[in-house]
Write a protein that holds these residues in place. Structure first.
Motif, PDB file in Angstrom:
ATOM      1  N   PRO A   1       1.146   4.991  -4.812  1.00  0.00           N
ATOM      2  CA  PRO A   1       1.286   3.723  -4.083  1.00  0.00           C
ATOM      3  C   PRO A   1      -0.072   3.243  -3.604  1.00  0.00           C
ATOM      4  O   PRO A   1      -0.872   4.029  -3.089  1.00  0.00           O
ATOM      5  CB  PRO A   1       2.222   4.083  -2.922  1.00  0.00           C
ATOM      6  CG  PRO A   1       2.143   5.570  -2.796  1.00  0.00           C
ATOM      7  CD  PRO A   1       1.880   6.091  -4.162  1.00  0.00           C
ATOM      8  N   ALA A   2      -0.345   1.960  -3.772  1.00  0.00           N
ATOM      9  CA  ALA A   2      -1.629   1.416  -3.326  1.00  0.00           C
ATOM     10  C   ALA A   2      -1.711   1.383  -1.804  1.00  0.00           C
ATOM     11  O   ALA A   2      -2.790   1.526  -1.230  1.00  0.00           O
ATOM     12  CB  ALA A   2      -1.823   0.007  -3.891  1.00  0.00           C
ATOM     13  N   GLN A   3      -0.573   1.208  -1.133  1.00  0.00           N
ATOM     14  CA  GLN A   3      -0.555   1.114   0.323  1.00  0.00           C
ATOM     15  C   GLN A   3       0.345   2.167   0.967  1.00  0.00           C
ATOM     16  O   GLN A   3      -0.045   2.814   1.917  1.00  0.00           O
ATOM     17  CB  GLN A   3      -0.106  -0.292   0.752  1.00  0.00           C
ATOM     18  CG  GLN A   3      -0.977  -1.414   0.215  1.00  0.00           C
ATOM     19  CD  GLN A   3      -2.424  -1.319   0.649  1.00  0.00           C
ATOM     20  OE1 GLN A   3      -2.735  -0.699   1.668  1.00  0.00           O
ATOM     21  NE2 GLN A   3      -3.316  -1.930  -0.118  1.00  0.00           N
ATOM     22  N   GLY A   4       1.552   2.330   0.435  1.00  0.00           N
ATOM     23  CA  GLY A   4       2.467   3.317   1.005  1.00  0.00           C
ATOM     24  C   GLY A   4       2.763   3.028   2.465  1.00  0.00           C
ATOM     25  O   GLY A   4       2.680   1.892   2.947  1.00  0.00           O
ATOM     26  N   ILE A   5       3.085   4.081   3.204  1.00  0.00           N
ATOM     27  CA  ILE A   5       3.451   3.912   4.612  1.00  0.00           C
ATOM     28  C   ILE A   5       2.234   3.566   5.455  1.00  0.00           C
ATOM     29  O   ILE A   5       2.243   2.606   6.236  1.00  0.00           O
ATOM     30  CB  ILE A   5       4.142   5.191   5.137  1.00  0.00           C
ATOM     31  CG1 ILE A   5       5.488   5.382   4.431  1.00  0.00           C
ATOM     32  CG2 ILE A   5       4.335   5.116   6.652  1.00  0.00           C
ATOM     33  CD1 ILE A   5       6.175   6.698   4.751  1.00  0.00           C
ATOM     34  N   ALA A   6       1.156   4.320   5.295  1.00  0.00           N
ATOM     35  CA  ALA A   6      -0.031   4.106   6.133  1.00  0.00           C
ATOM     36  C   ALA A   6      -0.652   2.741   5.886  1.00  0.00           C
ATOM     37  O   ALA A   6      -1.014   2.022   6.827  1.00  0.00           O
ATOM     38  CB  ALA A   6      -1.055   5.218   5.871  1.00  0.00           C
ATOM     39  N   GLY A   7      -0.766   2.353   4.618  1.00  0.00           N
ATOM     40  CA  GLY A   7      -1.365   1.060   4.309  1.00  0.00           C
ATOM     41  C   GLY A   7      -0.513  -0.100   4.779  1.00  0.00           C
ATOM     42  O   GLY A   7      -1.039  -1.131   5.243  1.00  0.00           O
ATOM     43  N   THR A   8       0.794   0.042   4.672  1.00  0.00           N
ATOM     44  CA  THR A   8       1.692  -1.010   5.143  1.00  0.00           C
ATOM     45  C   THR A   8       1.549  -1.186   6.648  1.00  0.00           C
ATOM     46  O   THR A   8       1.489  -2.318   7.153  1.00  0.00           O
ATOM     47  CB  THR A   8       3.143  -0.681   4.771  1.00  0.00           C
ATOM     48  OG1 THR A   8       3.271  -0.643   3.349  1.00  0.00           O
ATOM     49  CG2 THR A   8       4.101  -1.718   5.335  1.00  0.00           C
TER      50      THR A   8
END
Length: 425
Positions: free
Chosen positions: A137-144
């Motif tokens: 994932p480019a963002q996943g949980i942390a990036g989101t």
């Protein structure tokens, strides 16, 4: 061949034949060719490419078949119909870094086998050496969380309604109101992508202008998931437009775009990719046909999505709460031990302040998107009160305070319990 060189898939099958023999048919069908030797199938080839039955657990029998089967009918084969759980191990080199072929191998022709009257792909288990060949994932949980500016607690979101019919400027006006209501996340409906009355070329700039004005006033950058479902090249163009306008997220209807389109989109943008699963019921609702969510979300996570829909606890759709909860747990479980490839589960459908407690009780964390349409827009105090009621409910349950008790201190939450609770009852 070591465990790092193989992956496993598990299945629930139903058959009037010996389940162990059927398992061998499955392994042969999805690797070298069939359960018996054919010309050119040398010992060396079998050692290198043969799928292997790892485990067969025979379960209950049924008096009637779950699905019709003309092949068995022609042979005059009748029940009882035996059910079994089957695990098959496949060489990773049969696949390579090829998601469409992986799906063909773990599913494909298995659904059409004459030997079965029911077959469901249940789980897929991958070694890190194989998982690393596919997108993370480019963002996943942390990036989101970073993009939405929400360090803890659920991201509170809503869906643009009416689903279709609003012009680009009308959509922007509604988004401005939803931003002012205090939302973290706003998404298009799955049936509104690039309609004539509000094409993305007009809608994205209009909506993002409203989002930027809100950010200038408050410092809050609300995440908008623009539905860019389309053919592959068009989706890439749509994503580029969203990025140019300062957006942070796009949405695609996974089942209708297909693996290849989503993989191409993932490679072309680092925007958060909101995976909408509409249509999943067609491949999941029958207990002896289709794909269980663990296997389904594994395949889509390999395509690189950042969010996955799981429906909602006590929601309006057909899934049992147990399935919703299990699906959410799958999303936040790493596929392997090699990297943090968790994705954010997106709860929706019939959600409101009153479903915060059962959701938290079931999953025990708040790494999720909690989306409410009517639960926000139909709140008797207005959308801002609807958002406040959901935040108040989540703060209460995270702190171990009963929602009903918290409602005595929060009028918005009390209004929600009185209004929606009466409707639910």
């Amino acid at each position: 061949m070591s465990a790092a060189d193989r992956f496993e898939a598990s299945y629930l099958i139903e058959t009037p034949l010996d389940p162990r023999k059927v398992a061998e048919v499955m392994a042969g069908e999805q690797s070298c060719g069939t359960f018996t030797r054919v010309a050119g199938e040398t010992d060396a080839l079998r050692e290198r490419a043969r799928a292997v039955v790892s485990h067969v657990a025979v379960l209950e029998t049924a008096d009637e078949p779950s699905l019709p089967n003309a092949w068995l009918d022609r042979k005059g084969v009748t029940g009882p119909w035996r059910r079994a759980r089957v695990t098959i191990s496949f060489p990773v080199d049969n696949v390579g870094a090829n998601l469409a072929t992986l799906a063909s191998i773990v599913a494909g022709n298995l659904y059409d086998l004459g030997e079965v009257t029911g077959l469901r792909l249940d789980t897929i288990t991958l070694p890190w050496s194989f998982r690393r060949r596919f997108a993370l994932p480019a963002q996943g949980i942390a990036g989101t969380r970073r993009l939405a500016g929400v360090a803890s607690g659920p991201l509170v979101g809503s869906i643009i309604k009416p689903n279709v019919g609003l012009s680009a400027s009308e959509t922007a006006e509604l988004v401005a109101k939803l931003c002012a209501a205090g939302l973290d996340f706003i998404k298009d409906d799955e049936i509104c992508a690039n309609p004539v009355h509000a094409p993305l070329a007009e809608r994205v700039p209009a909506v993002m202008a409203a989002v930027r004005r809100h950010q200038d006033r408050t410092g809050k950058a609300v995440m908008i998931a623009f539905n860019i479902t389309d053919e592959t090249d068009a989706m890439r163009r749509h994503a580029d437009l969203v990025a140019r306008e300062g957006g942070s997220c796009v949405m695609a209807s996974l089942n209708w775009c297909g693996f290849s389109a989503i993989e191409t989109l993932r490679r072309s943008t680092d925007l958060a990719l909101h995976g909408h699963r509409n249509g999943y019921g067609a491949i999941s609702r029958h207990p002896l046909l289709g794909i269980s969510f663990q296997a389904y979300q594994t395949l889509w996570r390999l395509a690189g999505v950042d969010h996955m829909h799981v429906h909602g606890v006590q929601g309006k759709f057909a899934q049992e709460d147990e399935e919703v909860v299990s699906s959410a747990r799958d999303c936040v479980t790493p596929l392997t031990d090699g990297a943090d490839d968790r994705v954010m589960p997106a709860f929706s459908s019939g959600q409101w302040a009153g479903t915060a407690q059962p959701t938290f009780d079931a999953i025990g964390h708040a790494d999720l998107l909690f989306m409410a349409g009517g639960g926000i827009l139909a709140h008797p105090g207005g959308p801002a009160a609807g958002v406040a009621s959901i935040r108040q409910a989540w703060e209460a349950v995270a702190g171990g305070v009963p929602v009903a008790e918290a409602a005595q201190r929060h009028p918005e939450l009390k209004q929600a319990l009185d209004f929606f609770g009466a409707a639910a009852g």
